[in-house]
Scaffold this motif. Structure first.
Motif, PDB file in Angstrom:
ATOM      1  N   LEU A 337      82.544 109.029  10.854  1.00 32.94           N
ATOM      2  CA  LEU A 337      81.704 110.215  10.677  1.00 32.94           C
ATOM      3  C   LEU A 337      80.318 109.823  10.181  1.00 32.94           C
ATOM      4  N   ARG A 338      80.265 108.899   9.229  1.00 35.67           N
ATOM      5  CA  ARG A 338      78.988 108.476   8.648  1.00 35.67           C
ATOM      6  C   ARG A 338      78.111 107.803   9.694  1.00 35.67           C
ATOM      7  N   GLU A 339      78.721 106.962  10.527  1.00 37.44           N
ATOM      8  CA  GLU A 339      77.933 106.278  11.556  1.00 37.44           C
ATOM      9  C   GLU A 339      77.352 107.264  12.558  1.00 37.44           C
ATOM     10  N   MET A 340      78.199 108.198  13.021  1.00 37.36           N
ATOM     11  CA  MET A 340      77.702 109.164  13.999  1.00 37.36           C
ATOM     12  C   MET A 340      76.663 110.093  13.370  1.00 37.36           C
ATOM     13  N   SER A 341      76.854 110.455  12.102  1.00 36.08           N
ATOM     14  CA  SER A 341      75.883 111.310  11.421  1.00 36.08           C
ATOM     15  C   SER A 341      74.539 110.613  11.302  1.00 36.08           C
ATOM     16  N   GLY A 342      74.580 109.320  11.006  1.00 37.39           N
ATOM     17  CA  GLY A 342      73.335 108.562  10.907  1.00 37.39           C
ATOM     18  C   GLY A 342      72.601 108.478  12.225  1.00 37.39           C
ATOM     19  N   ARG A 343      73.350 108.283  13.308  1.00 34.38           N
ATOM     20  CA  ARG A 343      72.718 108.192  14.624  1.00 34.38           C
ATOM     21  C   ARG A 343      72.158 109.545  15.061  1.00 34.38           C
ATOM     22  N   LEU A 344      72.766 110.639  14.560  1.00 32.18           N
ATOM     23  CA  LEU A 344      72.250 111.977  14.861  1.00 32.18           C
ATOM     24  C   LEU A 344      71.056 112.339  13.975  1.00 32.18           C
ATOM     25  N   GLU A 345      70.728 111.432  13.040  1.00 36.67           N
ATOM     26  CA  GLU A 345      69.603 111.622  12.121  1.00 36.67           C
ATOM     27  C   GLU A 345      69.786 112.854  11.236  1.00 36.67           C
ATOM     28  N   GLU A 346      71.051 113.085  10.840  1.00 34.02           N
ATOM     29  CA  GLU A 346      71.329 114.187   9.916  1.00 34.02           C
ATOM     30  C   GLU A 346      70.999 113.767   8.490  1.00 34.02           C
ATOM     31  N   MET A 347      70.729 114.747   7.643  1.00 29.13           N
ATOM     32  CA  MET A 347      70.442 114.463   6.236  1.00 29.13           C
ATOM     33  C   MET A 347      71.684 113.877   5.571  1.00 29.13           C
ATOM     34  N   PRO A 348      71.623 112.653   5.038  1.00 29.09           N
ATOM     35  CA  PRO A 348      72.817 112.047   4.442  1.00 29.09           C
ATOM     36  C   PRO A 348      73.157 112.660   3.095  1.00 29.09           C
ATOM     37  N   GLY A 349      74.444 112.640   2.782  1.00 32.03           N
ATOM     38  CA  GLY A 349      74.905 113.076   1.469  1.00 32.03           C
ATOM     39  C   GLY A 349      75.159 111.872   0.591  1.00 32.03           C
ATOM     40  N   GLU A 350      76.128 112.006  -0.319  1.00 28.10           N
ATOM     41  CA  GLU A 350      76.417 110.925  -1.262  1.00 28.10           C
ATOM     42  C   GLU A 350      76.899 109.674  -0.533  1.00 28.10           C
ATOM     43  N   GLU A 351      76.305 108.516  -0.896  1.00 29.69           N
ATOM     44  CA  GLU A 351      76.629 107.212  -0.304  1.00 29.69           C
ATOM     45  C   GLU A 351      76.484 107.204   1.217  1.00 29.69           C
ATOM     46  N   GLY A 352      75.627 108.067   1.745  1.00 24.39           N
ATOM     47  CA  GLY A 352      75.350 108.068   3.176  1.00 24.39           C
ATOM     48  C   GLY A 352      76.324 108.869   4.006  1.00 24.39           C
ATOM     49  N   TYR A 353      77.414 109.367   3.401  1.00 21.95           N
ATOM     50  CA  TYR A 353      78.368 110.192   4.153  1.00 21.95           C
ATOM     51  C   TYR A 353      77.713 111.534   4.475  1.00 21.95           C
ATOM     52  N   PRO A 354      78.114 112.164   5.577  1.00 24.19           N
ATOM     53  CA  PRO A 354      77.507 113.463   5.909  1.00 24.19           C
ATOM     54  C   PRO A 354      77.862 114.522   4.873  1.00 24.19           C
ATOM     55  N   ALA A 355      77.020 115.534   4.763  1.00 19.32           N
ATOM     56  CA  ALA A 355      77.250 116.593   3.776  1.00 19.32           C
ATOM     57  C   ALA A 355      78.532 117.361   4.048  1.00 19.32           C
ATOM     58  N   TYR A 356      79.008 117.319   5.315  1.00 23.59           N
ATOM     59  CA  TYR A 356      80.212 118.077   5.677  1.00 23.59           C
ATOM     60  C   TYR A 356      81.489 117.238   5.578  1.00 23.59           C
ATOM     61  N   LEU A 357      81.437 116.098   4.880  1.00 23.45           N
ATOM     62  CA  LEU A 357      82.619 115.236   4.763  1.00 23.45           C
ATOM     63  C   LEU A 357      83.817 115.992   4.202  1.00 23.45           C
ATOM     64  N   ALA A 358      83.618 116.709   3.080  1.00 22.97           N
ATOM     65  CA  ALA A 358      84.741 117.401   2.427  1.00 22.97           C
ATOM     66  C   ALA A 358      85.338 118.470   3.331  1.00 22.97           C
ATOM     67  N   SER A 359      84.477 119.190   4.077  1.00 20.53           N
ATOM     68  CA  SER A 359      85.007 120.250   4.941  1.00 20.53           C
ATOM     69  C   SER A 359      85.790 119.653   6.106  1.00 20.53           C
ATOM     70  N   ARG A 360      85.360 118.496   6.619  1.00 23.18           N
ATOM     71  CA  ARG A 360      86.123 117.854   7.703  1.00 23.18           C
ATOM     72  C   ARG A 360      87.480 117.356   7.202  1.00 23.18           C
ATOM     73  N   LEU A 361      87.503 116.791   6.007  1.00 24.71           N
ATOM     74  CA  LEU A 361      88.786 116.377   5.426  1.00 24.71           C
ATOM     75  C   LEU A 361      89.706 117.582   5.243  1.00 24.71           C
ATOM     76  N   SER A 362      89.132 118.707   4.798  1.00 25.75           N
ATOM     77  CA  SER A 362      89.922 119.925   4.617  1.00 25.75           C
ATOM     78  C   SER A 362      90.499 120.401   5.943  1.00 25.75           C
ATOM     79  N   GLN A 363      89.697 120.317   7.002  1.00 26.62           N
ATOM     80  CA  GLN A 363      90.172 120.758   8.319  1.00 26.62           C
ATOM     81  C   GLN A 363      91.406 119.983   8.755  1.00 26.62           C
TER      82      GLN A 363
END
Length: 589
Positions: A337-363
């Motif tokens: 997720l982090r790699e694809m988020s970086g390539r999409l040039e999304e705003m990174p969250g903590e430690e570079g993980y996307p801001a939606y990491l927790a919601s994806r884990l919840s899903q």
């Protein structure tokens, strides 16, 4: 509909001219027709993650959209099989392309040639709804596959066939209320990112018996529950997952090798066909689906593999089966997720993980549960989701571990110091927890009486006391402790070494039934209780720690699983006699 590539950045491809496409549509990229999925749309420009190697792909190449979301094929043939992250069967791909998978290879997930013996259950004229069983197929010697009416279809059954068919044959026709005829095959398709529907979700009330004493007695997980297994490299996450896959009392196991080393997946493939299912003596693979997306495979498909696995699990749940999904590991999935988020040039969250990491884990984890299935009959099934977490350096304060802890209800924290001391499973009893204890207590009480949970509470109290006493021992030595405290230290050692520690390579100890666990912990605590009763009448308490019965308790976990009651009764009798003899001699035998 087709578009033109304008940018290629690793697995990320940007294409223009796809104004009519939708997010999550599957596309074919380039002349090799590589499989991809649209992540987001801006006007007619689509950002696509490609699930195969993109080397040689450049601007100007064509992108064709299929108009369908990323879906899996559900039907007979999934069990005893191994897929990649997007449900391509690896054994059949090897037959076509050899050991190295060629790009763009297109192999259907379900074998189109194999014949299945379909046995109808429904009759012509029946009024059917989504989820009703049309008939059955004996998919493997261990599992009966139920062919169900797909979601969204209901009406009167006009025709149904019997005999042998391939999965694409029409086996039944249903006429809906608008007099439209729906031809049904043995295949269902379902979008992987959408959970399959059900009637009702219930509060979990039955434990999942894993055969591992520290899990089943100390930190149990309910069927339909969620759990995480965090731990540093070498602490035994994968072995814990293997043990759960081998011994858990579920009907079907879906094992997702997500971003882990290829040799670990090879171990599973080599080991599972050799293992016998303890319930029916059949090879374990007969009730297992393996999904392999190892660390050397395309990173984008790693993200899809989790959803592929949970969708397959939900399908078997809808038949009324109990299913366990084992994801190894969600940290590697989060890295994708982090790699694809970086390539999409999304705003990174903590430690570079996307801001939606927790919601994806919840899903992912929220798709677990104990449910009443669709259909007119009263059918219940469950999906239990267990994810390994691989925090860098074993630091569980990192984002993936913290987000997972907020979601799951069972936390089996693996400890590298226990692993280095050869204590396996290396689950730390002081930092692990289970929030299902209150829900499961009525079940334990009904099966074994109130003493089961009382013993568990007492054992945990002794282990916590030992942790506090160890600080004193480190400062002034064990001789400075009172007799009561020395007995606490000895009992805690017995609980750790004779109960919690388990050897996966010894048949008698690899699996423990609930009854065996109850008797084993009970006899350790009886030893503690008997010794406390006579402490004031013993001049040398060290003698209590070397009686023959104490040594027999240490070997008790290796007792024959079919005859352990007699062995434990004998130990209990000998223990009482030997302690009584010791008291009669004043503590000096």
């Amino acid at each position: 509909m087709s578009g033109i590539i304008t940018k290629v950045s690793g697995p990320l491809v940007v294409a223009e001219g796809l104004a009519d496409a939708n997010v999550s549509d599957v596309v074919r990229v380039g002349e090799n027709r590589l499989i991809g999925e649209i992540l987001n749309m801006t006007g007619d420009k689509a950002s696509i993650q490609v699930y195969e190697e993109t080397s040689g792909l450049g601007p100007g190449a064509e992108v064709i959209t299929t108009g369908m979301p990323m879906s899996v094929e559900l039907g007979p043939g999934m069990l005893d099989n191994i897929y990649d992250g997007i449900q391509r069967p690896l054994p059949e791909m090897k037959e076509q392309a050899g050991d190295c998978i060629t790009r763009g290879i297109d192999v259907p997930a379900l074998n189109r040639v194999k014949q299945w013996d379909f046995v109808p259950v429904a009759s012509v004229g029946d009024k059917l709804e989504a989820g009703d069983v049309l008939g059955t197929v004996q998919e493997t010697s261990a599992i009966v596959h139920k062919i169900m009416v797909p979601y969204g279809i209901s009406g009167e059954l006009k025709s149904i066939k019997t005999g042998t068919h391939v999965v694409t044959d029409v086996i039944a026709c249903i006429e809906d209320e608008n007099h439209n005829i729906h031809e049904l095959t043995m295949i269902q398709r379902w979008p992987v990112r959408i959970g399959r529907p059900y009637k009702t979700k219930h509060v979990p009330s039955r434990p999942m018996n894993s055969g591992q004493r520290i899990i089943d007695t100390m930190f149990p997980i309910a069927k339909g529950g969620t759990a995480a297994v965090p731990g540093p490299f070498g602490s035994g996450k994968t072995v814990v997952q293997h043990q759960l896959a081998k011994w858990s009392d579920v009907d079907i196991v879906v094992y997702i090798g997500c971003g882990e080393r290829g040799n670990e997946m090879t171990d599973v493939l080599m080991e599972f066909p050799e293992l016998k299912d303890p319930r029916n003596g059949e090879p374990l693979m007969k009730r297992t689906v393996l999904i392999a997306n190892t660390s050397d495979m395309p990173v984008a498909a790693r993200e899809a593999s989790i959803y592929t696995g949970i969708t397959i699990a939900e399908y078997f749940r809808d038949m009324g089966y109990d299913v366990a999904v084992l994801a190894d590991s969600t940290s590697r999935w989060a890295e994708a997720l982090r790699e694809m988020s970086g390539r999409l040039e999304e705003m990174p969250g903590e430690e570079g993980y996307p801001a939606y990491l927790a919601s994806r884990l919840s899903q992912f984890y929220e798709r677990a549960g104990n449910v009443s299935c669709l259909g007119s009959e009263d059918r219940k099934g469950s999906v239990t989701a267990i994810g390994a977490v691989s925090p860098p350096g074993g630091d569980i304060s990192e984002p993936v571990s913290q987000a997972t802890m907020r979601i799951v209800k069972v936390f089996w924290a693996l400890d590298s110091s226990l692993a280095y001391a050869r204590h396996f499973p290396a689950i730390n009893w002081l930092t692990s927890y289970s929030l299902y204890l209150d829900m499961l207590e009525p079940w334990y009480t009904q099966q074994f009486g109130e003493r089961y949970m009382k013993n568990r509470t007492k054992a945990m109290h002794i282990l916590q006391e030992e942790s506090e006493l160890q600080e004193i021992v480190r400062l002034v030595g064990q001789d400075a402790l009172s007799a009561n405290d020395r007995l606490t230290m000895e009992t805690a050692k017995m609980i750790r070494e004779d109960f919690l520690q388990q050897n996966a390579f010894v048949d008698e100890d690899a699996y423990s039934s609930y009854k065996k666990q109850f008797r084993l912990l009970d006899i350790i605590l009886k030893y503690d209780s008997l010794c406390r009763d006579v402490l004031d009448r013993i001049s040398n308490i060290d003698k209590l720690f070397v009686i023959d019965a104490r040594e027999a308790i240490g070997r008790a976990k290796m007792a024959d699983p079919n005859n352990f009651d007699a062995a434990y009764d004998r130990i209990e009798t000998d223990m009482k006699d030997q302690i009584a003899a010791l008291v009669a001699e004043g503590g000096e035998l």
